[in-house]
Design a protein around this motif. Structure first.
Motif, PDB file in Angstrom:
ATOM      1  N   SER A  25       0.836  -1.198   0.000  1.00 24.85           N
ATOM      2  CA  SER A  25       0.000   0.000   0.000  1.00 24.85           C
ATOM      3  C   SER A  25       0.869   1.245   0.000  1.00 24.85           C
ATOM      4  N   HIS A  26       0.280   2.343  -0.458  1.00 27.59           N
ATOM      5  CA  HIS A  26       0.946   3.639  -0.406  1.00 27.59           C
ATOM      6  C   HIS A  26      -0.093   4.675   0.008  1.00 27.59           C
ATOM      7  N   PRO A  27       0.343   5.799   0.586  1.00 26.02           N
ATOM      8  CA  PRO A  27      -0.611   6.762   1.140  1.00 26.02           C
ATOM      9  C   PRO A  27      -1.557   7.396   0.135  1.00 26.02           C
ATOM     10  N   ALA A  28      -1.044   7.857  -1.011  1.00 32.93           N
ATOM     11  CA  ALA A  28      -1.917   8.589  -1.925  1.00 32.93           C
ATOM     12  C   ALA A  28      -1.298   8.682  -3.317  1.00 32.93           C
ATOM     13  N   ASP A  29      -2.157   8.788  -4.332  1.00 31.44           N
ATOM     14  CA  ASP A  29      -1.697   8.978  -5.705  1.00 31.44           C
ATOM     15  C   ASP A  29      -1.106  10.370  -5.889  1.00 31.44           C
ATOM     16  N   GLU A  83      -0.319   8.213  12.403  1.00 28.02           N
ATOM     17  CA  GLU A  83       0.543   8.788  11.374  1.00 28.02           C
ATOM     18  C   GLU A  83       0.026  10.140  10.881  1.00 28.02           C
ATOM     19  N   GLY A  84      -1.094  10.587  11.427  1.00 25.87           N
ATOM     20  CA  GLY A  84      -1.530  11.943  11.125  1.00 25.87           C
ATOM     21  C   GLY A  84      -2.781  12.066  10.290  1.00 25.87           C
ATOM     22  N   ASP A  85      -3.204  10.991   9.600  1.00 24.47           N
ATOM     23  CA  ASP A  85      -4.432  11.039   8.826  1.00 24.47           C
ATOM     24  C   ASP A  85      -4.944   9.613   8.656  1.00 24.47           C
ATOM     25  N   THR A  86      -5.900   9.449   7.776  1.00 23.82           N
ATOM     26  CA  THR A  86      -6.500   8.119   7.602  1.00 23.82           C
ATOM     27  C   THR A  86      -6.136   7.504   6.258  1.00 23.82           C
ATOM     28  N   ASN A  87      -5.027   7.943   5.651  1.00 22.67           N
ATOM     29  CA  ASN A  87      -4.517   7.271   4.472  1.00 22.67           C
ATOM     30  C   ASN A  87      -3.784   6.003   4.888  1.00 22.67           C
ATOM     31  N   SER A  88      -3.593   5.102   3.937  1.00 19.12           N
ATOM     32  CA  SER A  88      -2.846   3.876   4.235  1.00 19.12           C
ATOM     33  C   SER A  88      -1.361   4.198   4.351  1.00 19.12           C
ATOM     34  N   VAL A  89      -0.683   3.542   5.290  1.00 10.61           N
ATOM     35  CA  VAL A  89       0.762   3.692   5.422  1.00 10.61           C
ATOM     36  C   VAL A  89       1.438   2.829   4.362  1.00 10.61           C
ATOM     37  N   ARG A  90       2.777   2.803   4.383  1.00 12.37           N
ATOM     38  CA  ARG A  90       3.515   1.956   3.445  1.00 12.37           C
ATOM     39  C   ARG A  90       3.632   0.545   4.027  1.00 12.37           C
ATOM     40  N   ALA A  91       2.547  -0.192   3.879  1.00 14.03           N
ATOM     41  CA  ALA A  91       2.512  -1.571   4.374  1.00 14.03           C
ATOM     42  C   ALA A  91       2.840  -2.518   3.228  1.00 14.03           C
ATOM     43  N   GLY A  92       3.489  -3.622   3.567  1.00 14.94           N
ATOM     44  CA  GLY A  92       3.795  -4.632   2.564  1.00 14.94           C
ATOM     45  C   GLY A  92       3.607  -6.021   3.136  1.00 14.94           C
ATOM     46  N   PHE A  93       3.019  -6.900   2.349  1.00 12.23           N
ATOM     47  CA  PHE A  93       2.768  -8.275   2.772  1.00 12.23           C
ATOM     48  C   PHE A  93       3.261  -9.225   1.684  1.00 12.23           C
ATOM     49  N   VAL A  94       4.132 -10.156   2.059  1.00  9.69           N
ATOM     50  CA  VAL A  94       4.515 -11.241   1.158  1.00  9.69           C
ATOM     51  C   VAL A  94       3.657 -12.443   1.509  1.00  9.69           C
ATOM     52  N   VAL A  95       2.956 -12.969   0.510  1.00  5.49           N
ATOM     53  CA  VAL A  95       2.003 -14.058   0.713  1.00  5.49           C
ATOM     54  C   VAL A  95       2.431 -15.239  -0.154  1.00  5.49           C
ATOM     55  N   ASP A  96       2.474 -16.423   0.438  1.00  3.88           N
ATOM     56  CA  ASP A  96       2.967 -17.590  -0.297  1.00  3.88           C
ATOM     57  C   ASP A  96       1.837 -18.284  -1.073  1.00  3.88           C
ATOM     58  N   PRO A  97       2.149 -19.356  -1.814  1.00  5.05           N
ATOM     59  CA  PRO A  97       1.118 -20.006  -2.635  1.00  5.05           C
ATOM     60  C   PRO A  97      -0.062 -20.564  -1.850  1.00  5.05           C
ATOM     61  N   GLU A  98       0.119 -20.808  -0.554  1.00  6.61           N
ATOM     62  CA  GLU A  98      -0.992 -21.293   0.281  1.00  6.61           C
ATOM     63  C   GLU A  98      -1.758 -20.149   0.926  1.00  6.61           C
ATOM     64  N   HIS A  99      -1.499 -18.923   0.475  1.00  4.30           N
ATOM     65  CA  HIS A  99      -2.153 -17.701   0.984  1.00  4.30           C
ATOM     66  C   HIS A  99      -1.720 -17.385   2.416  1.00  4.30           C
ATOM     67  N   THR A 100      -0.557 -17.879   2.817  1.00  3.13           N
ATOM     68  CA  THR A 100      -0.042 -17.619   4.161  1.00  3.13           C
ATOM     69  C   THR A 100       0.856 -16.382   4.150  1.00  3.13           C
ATOM     70  N   VAL A 124      -5.847   4.511  -0.960  1.00  2.00           N
ATOM     71  CA  VAL A 124      -7.242   4.877  -0.707  1.00  2.00           C
ATOM     72  C   VAL A 124      -7.693   5.912  -1.739  1.00  2.00           C
ATOM     73  N   ASP A 125      -7.402   5.616  -2.995  1.00  6.06           N
ATOM     74  CA  ASP A 125      -7.813   6.453  -4.112  1.00  6.06           C
ATOM     75  C   ASP A 125      -8.612   5.598  -5.097  1.00  6.06           C
ATOM     76  N   THR A 126      -9.222   6.242  -6.068  1.00 11.29           N
ATOM     77  CA  THR A 126     -10.096   5.560  -7.009  1.00 11.29           C
ATOM     78  C   THR A 126      -9.328   5.087  -8.248  1.00 11.29           C
ATOM     79  N   VAL A 127      -9.970   4.218  -9.013  1.00  9.11           N
ATOM     80  CA  VAL A 127      -9.381   3.751 -10.272  1.00  9.11           C
ATOM     81  C   VAL A 127      -9.111   4.932 -11.198  1.00  9.11           C
TER      82      VAL A 127
END
Length: 211
Positions: free
Chosen positions: A37-41, A116-133, A72-75
């Protein structure tokens, strides 16, 4: 707010993107995935990050990893921003960037940090394996761009550890020796691997070549 931990199943979701609707588990299939995720476009740090992921996407693909971004922005906002990213990076953005204007995915994954000061998403990152773990959780402040080299390195390390039944040490990179888990006695390790160097009874290195 979700409090996901390593080893949890990555929550499934359906969200729109500039490439169409993305049903996460179905889209990911039996691949690995990096959800970030990233805070904003149209913000500076985010532009450098999205461009860097675009530049490195082929390397992730070679590791059987799919990339998916989110803010948290639109397409429509994503589509207006992508030409800037591509011009800056000199690379096409071929991975989906999710529309999370309703913050459903951000809240599902605990990406909203009000402190963090507002309700935008922080710079979160998730690595997910083939079993969705979930195998890696990375959180960076909004002022600090992520190290894409490190994310690739961790993916390589996780995949190597899984295939070899071993572990990887500090600063490990592809081609380095791996570590024999403490649960495997040295004699047993030497029956499994061609070369085992014992530094201490609990610290043994091997190239990982099986006998």
């Amino acid at each position: 707010m979700a409090h996901l931990q390593l080893g949890d199943t990555a929550p499934d979701f359906i969200a729109d993107s500039q490439l169409g609707e993305t049903a996460f588990h179905q889209w990911k299939g039996d691949s690995w995935a990096v959800l970030f995720s990233h805070p904003a476009d149209k913000t500076p740090v985010c532009t450098t990050e999205m461009g860097r992921f675009a530049q490195r996407e082929e390397e992730f693909t070679k590791c059987n990893v799919k990339l998916v971004g989110l803010s948290v922005d639109t397409v429509e906002e994503h589509k207006a921003w992508i030409p800037d990213i591509e011009k800056f990076a000199g690379a096409e953005v071929n991975y989906p960037i999710l529309d999370d204007a309703d913050k459903k995915v951000s809240e599902l994954y605990g990406m909203i940090h009000p402190g963090e000061g507002d309700t935008n998403s922080v710079r979160a990152g998730f690595v997910v394996d083939p079993e969705h773990t979930i195998r890696l959780i990375l959180m960076c402040p909004k002022s600090t761009g992520r190290n894409v080299d490190e994310i690739l390195r961790v993916v390589d390390a996780l995949q190597t550890a899984d295939s070899a039944g071993a572990a990887t040490g500090a600063d490990w990179k592809v081609g380095d020796r791996i570590i024999v888990p403490p649960t495997i006695p040295t004699d047993e390790a030497r029956e499994q691997f061609e070369d085992v160097e014992e530094i201490y009874p609990y610290l043994r290195f091997t190239t990982g070549r099986k006998k």
